[in-house]
Every structure is written in structure tokens, then in C-alpha cells.
Motif scaffolding. Structure first.
Motif, PDB file in Angstrom:
ATOM      1  N   MET A 182       0.836  -1.180   0.000  1.00  0.00           N
ATOM      2  CA  MET A 182       0.000   0.000   0.000  1.00  0.00           C
ATOM      3  C   MET A 182       0.890   1.255   0.000  1.00  0.00           C
ATOM      4  SD  MET A 182      -2.749  -1.736  -0.066  1.00  0.00           S
ATOM      5  CE  MET A 182      -3.840  -0.423  -0.401  1.00  0.00           C
ATOM      6  N   PHE A 183       0.362   2.306  -0.568  1.00  0.00           N
ATOM      7  CA  PHE A 183       1.092   3.571  -0.658  1.00  0.00           C
ATOM      8  C   PHE A 183       0.195   4.687  -0.141  1.00  0.00           C
ATOM      9  CE2 PHE A 183       2.792   0.645  -3.671  1.00  0.00           C
ATOM     10  CZ  PHE A 183       4.156   0.779  -3.499  1.00  0.00           C
ATOM     11  N   TYR A 184       0.812   5.660   0.475  1.00  0.00           N
ATOM     12  CA  TYR A 184       0.070   6.720   1.145  1.00  0.00           C
ATOM     13  C   TYR A 184       0.529   8.085   0.664  1.00  0.00           C
ATOM     14  CZ  TYR A 184      -0.673   2.834   4.330  1.00  0.00           C
ATOM     15  OH  TYR A 184      -0.995   1.606   4.862  1.00  0.00           O
ATOM     16  N   VAL A 185      -0.432   8.948   0.430  1.00  0.00           N
ATOM     17  CA  VAL A 185      -0.171  10.366   0.223  1.00  0.00           C
ATOM     18  C   VAL A 185      -0.607  11.028   1.521  1.00  0.00           C
ATOM     19  CG1 VAL A 185      -0.793  12.424  -1.076  1.00  0.00           C
ATOM     20  CG2 VAL A 185      -0.574  10.235  -2.252  1.00  0.00           C
ATOM     21  N   TYR A 186       0.252  11.864   2.063  1.00  0.00           N
ATOM     22  CA  TYR A 186      -0.058  12.451   3.361  1.00  0.00           C
ATOM     23  C   TYR A 186       0.221  13.946   3.360  1.00  0.00           C
ATOM     24  CZ  TYR A 186       4.999  12.140   4.056  1.00  0.00           C
ATOM     25  OH  TYR A 186       6.360  12.268   3.910  1.00  0.00           O
ATOM     26  N   ILE A 187      -0.494  14.625   4.254  1.00  0.00           N
ATOM     27  CA  ILE A 187      -0.265  16.058   4.452  1.00  0.00           C
ATOM     28  C   ILE A 187       0.081  16.268   5.911  1.00  0.00           C
ATOM     29  CG2 ILE A 187      -1.217  18.394   4.336  1.00  0.00           C
ATOM     30  CD1 ILE A 187      -3.132  17.428   2.156  1.00  0.00           C
ATOM     31  N   SER A 204      -3.231   1.622  -3.872  1.00  0.00           N
ATOM     32  CA  SER A 204      -2.664   0.284  -4.026  1.00  0.00           C
ATOM     33  C   SER A 204      -1.432   0.270  -4.940  1.00  0.00           C
ATOM     34  CB  SER A 204      -3.719  -0.684  -4.569  1.00  0.00           C
ATOM     35  OG  SER A 204      -4.219  -0.225  -5.806  1.00  0.00           O
ATOM     36  N   ARG A 205      -1.291   1.301  -5.771  1.00  0.00           N
ATOM     37  CA  ARG A 205      -0.153   1.360  -6.681  1.00  0.00           C
ATOM     38  C   ARG A 205       0.658   2.630  -6.450  1.00  0.00           C
ATOM     39  NH1 ARG A 205      -2.838   1.413 -12.018  1.00  0.00           N
ATOM     40  NH2 ARG A 205      -0.810   2.244 -12.546  1.00  0.00           N
ATOM     41  N   ALA A 206       1.975   2.485  -6.509  1.00  0.00           N
ATOM     42  CA  ALA A 206       2.880   3.619  -6.300  1.00  0.00           C
ATOM     43  C   ALA A 206       2.610   4.730  -7.311  1.00  0.00           C
ATOM     44  CB  ALA A 206       4.327   3.165  -6.386  1.00  0.00           C
ATOM     45  N   GLU A 262      -0.118   5.640  -8.757  1.00  0.00           N
ATOM     46  CA  GLU A 262      -1.317   6.411  -8.391  1.00  0.00           C
ATOM     47  C   GLU A 262      -1.000   7.392  -7.267  1.00  0.00           C
ATOM     48  OE1 GLU A 262      -4.951   3.283  -9.105  1.00  0.00           O
ATOM     49  OE2 GLU A 262      -3.695   3.018  -7.326  1.00  0.00           O
ATOM     50  N   ALA A 263      -0.271   6.925  -6.273  1.00  0.00           N
ATOM     51  CA  ALA A 263       0.073   7.778  -5.137  1.00  0.00           C
ATOM     52  C   ALA A 263       0.963   8.939  -5.577  1.00  0.00           C
ATOM     53  CB  ALA A 263       0.752   6.964  -4.045  1.00  0.00           C
ATOM     54  N   ILE A 264       1.926   8.658  -6.403  1.00  0.00           N
ATOM     55  CA  ILE A 264       2.834   9.702  -6.881  1.00  0.00           C
ATOM     56  C   ILE A 264       2.084  10.720  -7.726  1.00  0.00           C
ATOM     57  CG2 ILE A 264       4.803  10.149  -8.404  1.00  0.00           C
ATOM     58  CD1 ILE A 264       5.896   7.360  -7.387  1.00  0.00           C
ATOM     59  N   GLN A 265       1.188  10.235  -8.563  1.00  0.00           N
ATOM     60  CA  GLN A 265       0.380  11.143  -9.387  1.00  0.00           C
ATOM     61  C   GLN A 265      -0.476  12.049  -8.502  1.00  0.00           C
ATOM     62  OE1 GLN A 265      -2.335   9.143 -12.038  1.00  0.00           O
ATOM     63  NE2 GLN A 265      -2.761  11.001 -13.193  1.00  0.00           N
ATOM     64  N   ARG A 266      -1.090  11.477  -7.468  1.00  0.00           N
ATOM     65  CA  ARG A 266      -1.927  12.268  -6.557  1.00  0.00           C
ATOM     66  C   ARG A 266      -1.085  13.290  -5.797  1.00  0.00           C
ATOM     67  NH1 ARG A 266      -6.618  14.809  -5.383  1.00  0.00           N
ATOM     68  NH2 ARG A 266      -7.266  14.457  -3.239  1.00  0.00           N
ATOM     69  N   GLU A 267       0.098  12.883  -5.336  1.00  0.00           N
ATOM     70  CA  GLU A 267       0.984  13.812  -4.634  1.00  0.00           C
ATOM     71  C   GLU A 267       1.302  15.010  -5.525  1.00  0.00           C
ATOM     72  OE1 GLU A 267       5.438  13.907  -2.652  1.00  0.00           O
ATOM     73  OE2 GLU A 267       5.065  12.717  -4.449  1.00  0.00           O
ATOM     74  N   LYS A 268       1.649  14.759  -6.764  1.00  0.00           N
ATOM     75  CA  LYS A 268       1.970  15.842  -7.699  1.00  0.00           C
ATOM     76  C   LYS A 268       0.758  16.738  -7.929  1.00  0.00           C
ATOM     77  CE  LYS A 268       5.671  13.431 -10.107  1.00  0.00           C
ATOM     78  NZ  LYS A 268       6.134  12.864 -11.377  1.00  0.00           N
ATOM     79  N   GLN A 269      -0.416  16.124  -8.025  1.00  0.00           N
ATOM     80  CA  GLN A 269      -1.645  16.891  -8.210  1.00  0.00           C
ATOM     81  C   GLN A 269      -1.881  17.822  -7.024  1.00  0.00           C
ATOM     82  OE1 GLN A 269      -5.347  14.740  -7.649  1.00  0.00           O
ATOM     83  NE2 GLN A 269      -6.267  15.823  -9.394  1.00  0.00           N
ATOM     84  N   LEU A 270      -1.784  17.274  -5.808  1.00  0.00           N
ATOM     85  CA  LEU A 270      -2.031  18.083  -4.608  1.00  0.00           C
ATOM     86  C   LEU A 270      -1.023  19.217  -4.471  1.00  0.00           C
ATOM     87  CD1 LEU A 270      -2.954  15.370  -1.942  1.00  0.00           C
ATOM     88  CD2 LEU A 270      -4.492  16.975  -3.090  1.00  0.00           C
ATOM     89  N   LYS A 271       0.211  18.964  -4.836  1.00  0.00           N
ATOM     90  CA  LYS A 271       1.236  20.004  -4.734  1.00  0.00           C
ATOM     91  C   LYS A 271       0.948  21.193  -5.652  1.00  0.00           C
ATOM     92  CE  LYS A 271       5.066  17.374  -2.878  1.00  0.00           C
ATOM     93  NZ  LYS A 271       6.458  16.957  -3.030  1.00  0.00           N
ATOM     94  N   LYS A 272       0.191  20.959  -6.721  1.00  0.00           N
ATOM     95  CA  LYS A 272      -0.159  22.039  -7.648  1.00  0.00           C
ATOM     96  C   LYS A 272      -1.415  22.794  -7.224  1.00  0.00           C
ATOM     97  CE  LYS A 272       1.958  19.863 -11.651  1.00  0.00           C
ATOM     98  NZ  LYS A 272       1.717  19.240 -12.967  1.00  0.00           N
ATOM     99  N   TRP A 273      -2.148  22.253  -6.279  1.00  0.00           N
ATOM    100  CA  TRP A 273      -3.393  22.871  -5.835  1.00  0.00           C
ATOM    101  C   TRP A 273      -3.137  24.204  -5.140  1.00  0.00           C
ATOM    102  CZ3 TRP A 273      -7.439  19.245  -3.153  1.00  0.00           C
ATOM    103  CH2 TRP A 273      -7.919  18.328  -4.088  1.00  0.00           C
TER     104      TRP A 273
END
Length: 93
Positions: A1-6, A54-56, A58-69
Motif C-alpha cells: 500500500m502507498f500513502y499520500v499524506y499532508i 494500491s499502486r505507487a 497512483e500515489a505519486i500522481q496524486r501527490e503531484k496533483q495536490l502540490k499544484k493545488w
């Protein structure tokens, strides 16, 4: 499992977004001053938001997305599930 965290320094404080496969270990490193120079410099240690993937990729993509918000969007995301900005790390570390 992979986690995006703030992480946050305080309510409405400095924010840090990261990705890991072990939240407890990564948070421990941050709190020891070994996880990130930014986290160390600004004392950003409160875990306020976590997302599971569940996939690295996806997590990396989401992290990059959030950083641009915009900051206001990040705050809304945090407050949607954690309106009091509680530290979600209880029991992790």
C-alpha cells in the motif's frame, strides 16, 4: 500500500505533502529531523490528512496533483475529513 499524506505545523499553518509506503516510519523520520529539510526547518509534524493507494504510480500522481493545488483547496480537503486538524498519527508512531 502507498500513502499520500499532508503534514501541518498547526491549524492553517505550513503544509507539507509527501508519499510513502510506510506512514509510521516516514513520520518518525520527519519528527527526528531526518525526513525532509523543509519539515525540519518549519516544524511541520502534525499528520492531518492521509490517502491510501494500491499502486505507487497512483500515489505519486496524486501527490503531484495536490502540490499544484491552491492552498485554499488543500485546506478544504483537510477540513472535509479532519475539521479540527487533529494529529492522525496517534497509534502510528
Amino acid at each position: 500500500m502507498f500513502y499520500v499524506y499532508i503534514l501541518a505545523s498547526a491549524r492553517n499553518g505550513t503544509l507539507y505533502i509527501g508519499v510513502t509506503n510506510n506512514v509510521a516510519k516516514r513520520l518518525a523520520l520527519h519528527r527526528q529531523g531526518r525526513g525532509s529539510e523543509f519539515v525540519k526547518q518549519y516544524s511541520v509534524h502534525r499528520l492531518v490528512h492521509v490517502e491510501l493507494y494500491s499502486r505507487a504510480e497512483e500515489a505519486i500522481q496524486r501527490e503531484k496533483q495536490l502540490k499544484k493545488w491552491y492552498r485554499v483547496w488543500k485546506i478544504r480537503l483537510i477540513e472535509r475529513d479532519n475539521p479540527e486538524w487533529r494529529d492522525l498519527s496517534d497509534g502510528l508512531v
